[in-house]
Write an enzyme that holds these catalytic residues in place. Structure first.
Site, short mmCIF file in Angstrom:
data_model
loop_
_atom_site.label_atom_id
_atom_site.label_comp_id
_atom_site.label_asym_id
_atom_site.label_seq_id
_atom_site.Cartn_x
_atom_site.Cartn_y
_atom_site.Cartn_z
N LEU A 245 1.35 21.28 -49.76
CA LEU A 245 2.46 20.41 -50.16
C LEU A 245 2.16 19.88 -51.55
O LEU A 245 1.00 19.68 -51.92
CB LEU A 245 2.61 19.24 -49.17
CG LEU A 245 3.08 19.57 -47.75
CD1 LEU A 245 3.15 18.29 -46.93
CD2 LEU A 245 4.43 20.27 -47.76
N ASP A 246 3.22 19.62 -52.32
CA ASP A 246 3.06 19.02 -53.65
C ASP A 246 2.34 17.68 -53.52
O ASP A 246 2.40 17.00 -52.49
CB ASP A 246 4.42 18.76 -54.30
CG ASP A 246 5.20 20.04 -54.55
OD1 ASP A 246 4.58 21.10 -54.57
OD2 ASP A 246 6.43 19.95 -54.71
N LEU A 247 1.69 17.29 -54.61
CA LEU A 247 1.03 15.99 -54.68
C LEU A 247 1.97 14.86 -54.28
O LEU A 247 1.60 13.97 -53.51
CB LEU A 247 0.52 15.76 -56.11
CG LEU A 247 0.11 14.33 -56.48
CD1 LEU A 247 -1.20 13.98 -55.78
CD2 LEU A 247 -0.03 14.19 -57.99
N ASP A 248 3.21 14.90 -54.77
CA ASP A 248 4.15 13.80 -54.55
C ASP A 248 4.87 13.88 -53.21
O ASP A 248 5.60 12.95 -52.85
CB ASP A 248 5.19 13.78 -55.68
CG ASP A 248 4.56 13.55 -57.04
OD1 ASP A 248 3.50 12.92 -57.09
OD2 ASP A 248 5.12 14.03 -58.04
N THR A 249 4.72 14.98 -52.49
CA THR A 249 5.41 15.17 -51.21
C THR A 249 4.49 14.78 -50.07
O THR A 249 3.30 15.08 -50.08
CB THR A 249 5.84 16.64 -51.05
OG1 THR A 249 6.65 17.02 -52.16
CG2 THR A 249 6.62 16.85 -49.76
#
Length: 589
Positions: A420-424
């Site tokens: 998953l993305d860092l921000d997700t």
């Protein structure tokens, strides 16, 4: 251009408490309030049609990045400079805005002539291409004629073969005579088969000779046509050699002119150290447009005029570009690809906030929480702000994989099946052994694992998506459900951002629907059918997608407290037990 023409003073002057203690990093997501104040004043004037009509930026590929730089002059007064990226209305310089980093007068001594040379090369290359197309059409017509000649000969030879077969049939089985130039089979005359009747035998001998004649005729014709084809191809080969030589000369001249242009960018740091554009990007060549963004222009002007930078803000004005990722009136940090090396050099000697490192924040030790576990796999809930795997920066060692490795010190560390993305935030599937990992990876590749994300958009989905979207049902756009099909690739000038690129991008497909649990058209469910980097974020933000960035998206929308995107559901077949596993995690927003 004199200072008073581009430097505008705040009235009334801001208090000291309204100013930053040191220059915020140009790569930070949210501008300082004093920079926003200056930017708002510029936006008001642009909205009113000064100095260009509003329609100048209201078409695809006409949007423009503008910037403001709040500065303190030698007398301590606070004002701000204005700039724009590249050119506006075909000009580098406009009243009230800082000029380019290079010396426009020096460039004018060689570039118009050089540009005319490149245009002349293009015209000569196009003329050669037109001649080549003409020759290719002639060659195609000649080849068609050759095929006709061969076809006609083939029909005649086929008729000859039919006649030979008929003659042999009249002779009967076993009555074929020896060939005219063959001595006959060894043995006594009594052992030979009876001679056929003389007329039929002579007819057959004539047809056999005709068969040999046909074969020789076909060989001669093929050879003649081969020579004709080779002779016809020679002018094309000569044209191609001429084209390649001309193209090489054009590339060499273009490279020479580009180097002269790049050498015209003399960037002086606030420590007084000069550098050329090529030196800053060595050993690589500077990317296209390097040095022409608003931030380098503003800071270079401040350095030349002895102004002390206090805060910077850049915003997009006008229609979004076809690649996406830019929205009218929103603020964006300086790009790290084209502007990174330049700004690091220019800012040397200034007290400035360090480059922000996303993913280095403190995350509670108990994260990520485990939601499901058995002897073969586990499912964890990743918090926003925690990397899936460590980054290259030594400060980015903290990650889901690192933490799980410490939790399972005995034997092999668990393996992340996806990221998953860092921000997700949200659900992540993790395998405890290689066999389970391979089996789950196969399910991902075969798109057999169901994933659902919850997202909160920055504005309502007020209309069906644009040309990049497919109808949800019945072939008509559906305002509550649909598909977004926009290919993506990495923006090499501004990593890790992704952009839409129909030519070089990889296929990316997202299904979306309004979340039935909420009476709010900003709340959507997203179902990625492919797994490209930032796919959901780009598809939500792009004008041909939902045209509504996800709330808090610092890369494709407006930075906020967090990215409102959460992987809330996973469903798959357990590779060891065969049972269907369904796990859900409530979004934290």
């Amino acid at each position: 251009m004199a200072v008073h023409q581009v430097l505008r003073y705040f009235e009334p002057q801001p208090d000291g408490d309204d100013l930053p203690r040191r220059l915020p990093s140009p790569f930070a997501g949210s501008p300082h309030p004093i920079a926003r104040r200056a930017a708002s004043a510029l936006q008001d004037e642009l909205a009113a049609g000064w100095p260009w009509p509003r329609a100048a930026f209201a078409a695809p590929e006409r949007g423009k990045m503008f910037g403001v730089l709040v500065v303190r002059d030698a007398g301590g007064r606070i004002g701000h400079l204005r700039g724009f990226s590249g050119m506006v209305a075909g000009r580098w310089e406009h009243d009230g805005f800082v000029g380019p980093v290079f010396d426009a007068g020096a460039r004018a001594t060689f570039w118009p002539e050089g540009e005319a040379e490149l245009v002349a090369y293009d015209r000569r290359l196009e003329a050669l291409a037109e001649r080549a197309r003409h020759l290719e059409r002639a060659q195609a017509a000649a080849e068609e004629a050759r095929r006709g000649v061969l076809a006609e000969l083939g029909l005649r030879h086929a008729e000859n073969r039919r006649r030979r077969h008929a003659a042999r049939s009249r002779l009967g089985d076993g009555e074929r005579p020896p060939l005219p130039d063959s001595p006959g089979s060894p043995g006594s005359h009594d052992e030979r088969e009876p001679e056929p009747r003389a007329g039929a035998a002579e007819e057959l001998r004539e047809l056999v000779r005709a068969s040999r004649t046909d074969a020789a005729e076909l060989r001669r014709l093929r050879q003649a046509l081969r020579v004709e084809r080779e002779q016809g191809a020679r002018p094309l080969h000569a044209l191609d050699s001429e084209r390649r030589a001309l193209k090489a000369a054009q590339v060499a001249r273009s490279s020479e002119l580009l180097e002269r242009i790049q050498d015209g960018y003399r960037l002086v740091s606030f420590r007084g150290q000069p550098s050329s554009l090529r030196d800053l990007f060595a050993p690589e060549a500077p990317p296209g447009g390097a040095g022409d963004c608003a931030a380098p222009k503003l800071l270079a002007h401040a350095a030349r005029q002895g102004l002390a930078p206090l805060a910077l803000a850049e915003f997009w004005w006008g229609d979004a570009p076809a690649t996406g990722g830019r929205h009218h009136g929103l603020y964006y940090p300086a790009c790290r690809g084209k502007c990174g090396p330049i700004l690091r050099h220019v800012l040397d000697g200034l007290e400035c906030d360090p480059l922000p490192v996303f993913g280095a924040g403190a995350i509670p030790a108990e994260e990520p929480r485990t939601l499901y576990e058995d002897r073969w796999l586990l499912i964890v809930v990743k918090p926003e702000g925690l990397l899936s795997v460590p980054g290259r920066n030594p400060m980015l060692d903290d990650a889901v994989s690192t933490r799980l490795g410490r939790r399972y010190p005995e034997g092999r560390a668990p393996m992340l099946v996806h990221r998953l993305d860092l921000d997700t935030s949200g659900l992540m599937l993790v395998a405890k052994d290689n066999e389970t990992y391979v089996a789950l990876q196969r399910q991902f590749l075969e798109r057999a694992i169901e994933k659902r994300y919850a997202a909160w958009l920055s504005r309502p989905v007020a209309r069906a998506p644009g040309a990049g979207a497919r109808a949800g049902s019945g072939g008509r756009p559906a305002p509550s459900h649909g598909f977004i099909d926009l290919p993506l690739r990495t923006d090499v000038d501004d990593r890790p951002r992704q952009i839409v690129d129909p030519t070089h991008g990889k296929a990316a497909l997202t299904e979306w629907r309004l979340d039935p649990r909420f009476d709010d058209s900003r709340r959507v469910q997203l179902f990625p059918r492919t797994g490209r980097t930032h796919q959901l974020r780009v598809h939500a933000a792009h004008p041909l997608g939902l045209a509504a960035p996800i709330l808090g998206d610092r890369l494709y929308g407006l930075a906020g407290e967090r990215l409102f995107l959460h992987a809330e559901r996973l469903a798959f077949i357990h590779p060891r037990t065969g049972r269907r596993i369904e796990v859900e995690s409530q979004p934290p927003f």
